[in-house]
Design a protein around this motif. Sequence first.
Motif, PDB file in Angstrom:
ATOM      1  N   TYR A 283      -3.770   4.006   5.245  1.00 19.98           N
ATOM      2  CA  TYR A 283      -3.823   4.496   3.867  1.00 19.98           C
ATOM      3  C   TYR A 283      -5.213   4.409   3.234  1.00 19.98           C
ATOM      4  O   TYR A 283      -5.428   4.913   2.134  1.00 19.98           O
ATOM      5  N   LYS A 284      -6.146   3.763   3.920  1.00 24.91           N
ATOM      6  CA  LYS A 284      -7.441   3.438   3.320  1.00 24.91           C
ATOM      7  C   LYS A 284      -8.180   4.677   2.803  1.00 24.91           C
ATOM      8  O   LYS A 284      -8.703   4.682   1.684  1.00 24.91           O
TER       9      LYS A 284
ATOM     10  N   GLN B 139      -6.993   7.540   1.897  1.00 24.25           N
ATOM     11  CA  GLN B 139      -6.321   8.132   0.739  1.00 24.25           C
ATOM     12  C   GLN B 139      -6.657   7.354  -0.536  1.00 24.25           C
ATOM     13  O   GLN B 139      -6.818   7.951  -1.607  1.00 24.25           O
ATOM     14  N   TYR B 140      -6.767   6.033  -0.422  1.00 26.70           N
ATOM     15  CA  TYR B 140      -7.146   5.233  -1.586  1.00 26.70           C
ATOM     16  C   TYR B 140      -8.582   5.515  -2.002  1.00 26.70           C
ATOM     17  O   TYR B 140      -8.904   5.533  -3.195  1.00 26.70           O
TER      18      TYR B 140
ATOM     19  N   TYR C 212      -8.100  -3.998  -5.725  1.00 23.45           N
ATOM     20  CA  TYR C 212      -6.692  -3.810  -5.367  1.00 23.45           C
ATOM     21  C   TYR C 212      -6.310  -4.934  -4.414  1.00 23.45           C
ATOM     22  O   TYR C 212      -6.879  -5.073  -3.326  1.00 23.45           O
TER      23      TYR C 212
ATOM     24  N   TYR D  97     -11.202  -4.171  -2.108  1.00 26.46           N
ATOM     25  CA  TYR D  97      -9.845  -4.275  -1.584  1.00 26.46           C
ATOM     26  C   TYR D  97      -9.677  -5.678  -1.001  1.00 26.46           C
ATOM     27  O   TYR D  97     -10.456  -6.095  -0.145  1.00 26.46           O
TER      28      TYR D  97
ATOM     29  N   PRO E 114       0.784  -1.244   0.000  1.00 26.04           N
ATOM     30  CA  PRO E 114       0.000   0.000   0.000  1.00 26.04           C
ATOM     31  C   PRO E 114       0.812   1.288   0.000  1.00 26.04           C
ATOM     32  O   PRO E 114       0.477   2.223  -0.729  1.00 26.04           O
TER      33      PRO E 114
ATOM     34  N   LEU F 210       0.781   3.618  -3.337  1.00 30.86           N
ATOM     35  CA  LEU F 210       0.205   4.959  -3.249  1.00 30.86           C
ATOM     36  C   LEU F 210       1.132   5.986  -3.898  1.00 30.86           C
ATOM     37  O   LEU F 210       0.670   6.914  -4.577  1.00 30.86           O
TER      38      LEU F 210
ATOM     39  N   HIS G  36      -3.614  -6.221  -1.933  1.00 28.43           N
ATOM     40  CA  HIS G  36      -2.529  -5.563  -1.208  1.00 28.43           C
ATOM     41  C   HIS G  36      -2.023  -6.406  -0.041  1.00 28.43           C
ATOM     42  O   HIS G  36      -2.718  -7.297   0.455  1.00 28.43           O
TER      43      HIS G  36
END
Length: 507
Positions: free
Chosen positions: A258-259, A261-262, A248, A273, A219, A223, A250
């Motif tokens: 990071y979730k 932001q994704y 995705y 995911y 991740p 990113l 990962h």
Amino acid sequence: MPLSIINSFASWVLKQRIHQIELFLKYPNEVQEELLHNLLTASENTVIGKQYEFSSINSYQTFAERVPISTYEELQPLIERTRLGEQNVFWETPIKWFAKSSGTTNAKSKFIPVSNEALEDCHYKGSKDLLCLYLNNNEDSELFLGKSLRLGGSSQIYENNNTYFGDLSAILIENMPIWAEFSSTPSSKTSLMSEWESKIAAIINETKNENVTSFAGVPSWMLVLMNKVLENTGKQNLLELWPNLEVYFHGGVSFSPYKEQYKKILPSSDFKYYEIYNASEGFFAIQDLNYSSDLLLMLDYGIFYEFIPMDTYGTPNQKVVRLADVELNKNYAIVITTNSGLWRYLIGDTVRFTSLNPYRIRVTGRTKHHINVFGEELMVENTDQAIAKACQVTQTEVIDYTVAPIFMQDKEKGAHEWMIEFKKHPADVGLFQKVLDETLQTLNSDYEAKRYNNMTLNPLVINVARENLFYDWLKERDKLGGQHKIPRLSNQRDYLEQLKEMCSTRI
């Protein structure tokens, strides 16, 4: 052949595996017992098999009494013999591949043996099962109408004494079956580029005009790539560039920080995911349900599992239990015996079981990467979740972080000191700090007890990192890409002090 037919055929082939998965779901402990017996029988005539008299081991109890728990350092002399050309040392078939890994803390390289059996029956089988489980849960998937964008490590393959070593991702690409190569992008040549920044540019150039339907990688580094893709193409989100993106895959680090932001660069409630848990030593677990953070432990990959409860780990009272004896919501260090000849090997990861029927886990951290200076038993799972909560409350985005103890001096109490690099800074750092600390207390009762009335621990301290601090630290040590990262938690201050020397602003 039309892509629609290829998609249908590939989906049908992969789904046939579901029946085999159902077998170990129904008889998990029996499958594991049989697997251990097969591993012992296969290795009876190896150096290690003769040393521990594998031929006379007929029960798990005898196996556990006779074969010791091992670290890499303890197995290294046997591994070195094989790297120098000797075979039949710890595994019956020739081993010529070694996954080079320095881990996250140790600059000294490890060379993890990767047998042909491990490649086929573990790593590639895991990749196929990941697709199988995803397709089984998503009947209308059109995954194979496009390609999977993969982001692996940046190491090429090196030869020594007719053996080969490199990043696991490089080894997997080098030995990749035709079906996987056909459905992947970028090319193997680009995937194996060693220089990270040039590699990123080449990946963007190769993939931006492809029909990408999925992507796979760590991740944090993925990113970086995806933000570069948007910058290069001028798109607002990834679905503008790749409208058929659907999932995705990962692993490598926790997805929690990071979730959000994704979600911004993939603005679709239908996007999936799927998490995996794999390492140089093997492929261990796969998310088997949509919208779940739990990972199904895969029990027929040639890996026999044992577990050490973390409350006894490293103590004179340390005990080891097999899969049949694990308990829910308890942290365990993982011990593996594999079809690459790793016998009762401590891989250094910790997990907890969220389900015992079937066996599902969550990765909670590393045996060396937790903080227990003051009896607080703080795990990476705790800090990842607390960071995610603080980000949500304060509308903040975090790139990376690390935590170390502030040791007690004279009459001064201890504390935890954080270094956090923000992508989007909090308007109120004090509020971020408060939410972070309070969330940690709700997640970890030991931490809460030490924080009660500042009895043992003072409030945590936050250092705000300058831009690109973590990236520069890794680049300086030639650790860009792959699964390289600074340890999130440490009982020592080495990493934190190094980062502070590279410039930060203290809050």
